[in-house]
Design a protein around this motif. Structure first.
Motif, short mmCIF file in Angstrom:
data_model
loop_
_atom_site.label_atom_id
_atom_site.label_comp_id
_atom_site.label_asym_id
_atom_site.label_seq_id
_atom_site.Cartn_x
_atom_site.Cartn_y
_atom_site.Cartn_z
N PHE A 70 0.83 -1.21 0.00
CA PHE A 70 0.00 0.00 0.00
C PHE A 70 0.86 1.26 0.00
CE2 PHE A 70 -2.42 3.31 2.22
CZ PHE A 70 -3.49 3.42 1.34
N LYS A 71 1.95 1.25 0.75
CA LYS A 71 2.86 2.40 0.75
C LYS A 71 3.48 2.60 -0.63
CE LYS A 71 5.91 2.53 4.10
NZ LYS A 71 6.77 2.26 5.26
N ALA A 72 3.82 1.50 -1.30
CA ALA A 72 4.38 1.59 -2.64
C ALA A 72 3.35 2.14 -3.63
CB ALA A 72 4.88 0.22 -3.10
N LEU A 73 2.10 1.67 -3.53
CA LEU A 73 1.04 2.17 -4.38
C LEU A 73 0.79 3.65 -4.13
CD1 LEU A 73 -1.55 -0.74 -4.28
CD2 LEU A 73 -0.29 0.05 -6.26
N SER A 74 0.79 4.05 -2.88
CA SER A 74 0.57 5.46 -2.53
C SER A 74 1.70 6.32 -3.08
CB SER A 74 0.48 5.63 -1.02
OG SER A 74 -0.62 4.93 -0.52
N TYR A 75 2.92 5.85 -2.98
CA TYR A 75 4.06 6.59 -3.52
C TYR A 75 3.93 6.76 -5.03
CZ TYR A 75 8.77 7.46 -5.25
OH TYR A 75 9.85 7.98 -5.91
N LEU A 76 3.58 5.68 -5.72
CA LEU A 76 3.45 5.76 -7.17
C LEU A 76 2.32 6.71 -7.58
CD1 LEU A 76 3.95 2.02 -8.18
CD2 LEU A 76 5.51 3.92 -8.61
N ALA A 77 1.21 6.67 -6.86
CA ALA A 77 0.07 7.51 -7.22
C ALA A 77 0.29 8.96 -6.84
CB ALA A 77 -1.20 6.98 -6.56
N ASN A 78 0.76 9.21 -5.63
CA ASN A 78 0.85 10.58 -5.13
C ASN A 78 2.12 11.30 -5.56
OD1 ASN A 78 -1.57 10.11 -3.84
ND2 ASN A 78 -0.60 9.55 -1.91
N GLU A 79 3.25 10.64 -5.46
CA GLU A 79 4.52 11.30 -5.75
C GLU A 79 4.88 11.25 -7.24
OE1 GLU A 79 6.28 12.95 -3.42
OE2 GLU A 79 4.71 12.43 -1.98
N CYS A 80 4.59 10.11 -7.88
CA CYS A 80 5.00 9.94 -9.28
C CYS A 80 3.87 10.24 -10.26
CB CYS A 80 5.50 8.51 -9.50
SG CYS A 80 6.90 8.08 -8.47
N GLY A 81 2.64 10.32 -9.77
CA GLY A 81 1.50 10.59 -10.64
C GLY A 81 1.17 9.44 -11.58
N GLU A 82 1.52 8.24 -11.17
CA GLU A 82 1.30 7.06 -12.03
C GLU A 82 -0.09 6.48 -11.78
OE1 GLU A 82 3.29 2.67 -12.49
OE2 GLU A 82 4.60 4.34 -12.03
N ASP A 83 -0.69 5.92 -12.84
CA ASP A 83 -1.97 5.23 -12.72
C ASP A 83 -1.69 3.84 -12.14
OD1 ASP A 83 -4.61 4.46 -12.94
OD2 ASP A 83 -4.41 3.91 -15.05
N VAL A 84 -2.23 3.56 -10.96
CA VAL A 84 -1.91 2.31 -10.27
C VAL A 84 -3.00 1.25 -10.45
CG1 VAL A 84 -0.42 3.38 -8.56
CG2 VAL A 84 -2.86 3.19 -8.09
N THR A 85 -3.96 1.49 -11.34
CA THR A 85 -5.03 0.51 -11.52
C THR A 85 -4.52 -0.82 -12.10
OG1 THR A 85 -5.57 1.47 -13.67
CG2 THR A 85 -6.85 2.22 -11.78
N ARG A 86 -3.39 -0.80 -12.76
CA ARG A 86 -2.87 -2.06 -13.32
C ARG A 86 -2.34 -2.98 -12.23
NH1 ARG A 86 2.84 -0.51 -16.23
NH2 ARG A 86 3.91 0.05 -14.34
N TYR A 87 -2.09 -2.48 -11.03
CA TYR A 87 -1.59 -3.30 -9.93
C TYR A 87 -2.72 -3.84 -9.06
CZ TYR A 87 2.75 -0.98 -11.16
OH TYR A 87 3.85 -0.50 -11.84
N CYS A 88 -3.95 -3.45 -9.34
CA CYS A 88 -5.08 -3.90 -8.51
C CYS A 88 -5.75 -5.11 -9.08
CB CYS A 88 -6.09 -2.78 -8.38
SG CYS A 88 -5.42 -1.33 -7.55
#
Length: 88
Positions: A70-88
């Motif tokens: 979850f911390k990794a997903l939050s980092y990717l979404a919030n800090e990097c602006g990446e779409d994390v739906t592919r990891y769900c």
């Protein structure tokens, strides 16, 4: 007694991990499953015989790994602006 202290040490180490590299965060999101992979349903000719429940909650490190994901997903979404739906 030593097993409990080792478990606490591992828990503290996992909690202290911070992400500064998106490649590491992406890698962890790929290798840590979104849900428990051990749940199985045994079928015979489309009829469900029985179900083996997930036992991940009994693993003491499972919650730590899920929180790390979850911390990794939050980092990717919030800090990097990446779409994390592919990891769900």
């Amino acid at each position: 007694m030593k097993l409990v202290s080792l478990q606490k040490l591992v828990n503290k180490w996992i909690d202290a991990i911070e992400f500064h590299n998106p490649y590491v965060a992406q890698f962890l999101c790929q290798i840590i499953p979104a849900r428990c992979p051990f749940e199985q349903e045994i079928k015979l000719f489309r009829y469900s015989l029985f179900r083996i429940p997930s036992l991940c909650k009994l693993n003491p490190i499972y919650e730590q790994l899920v929180s790390l994901r979850f911390k990794a997903l939050s980092y990717l979404a919030n800090e990097c602006g990446e779409d994390v739906t592919r990891y769900c």
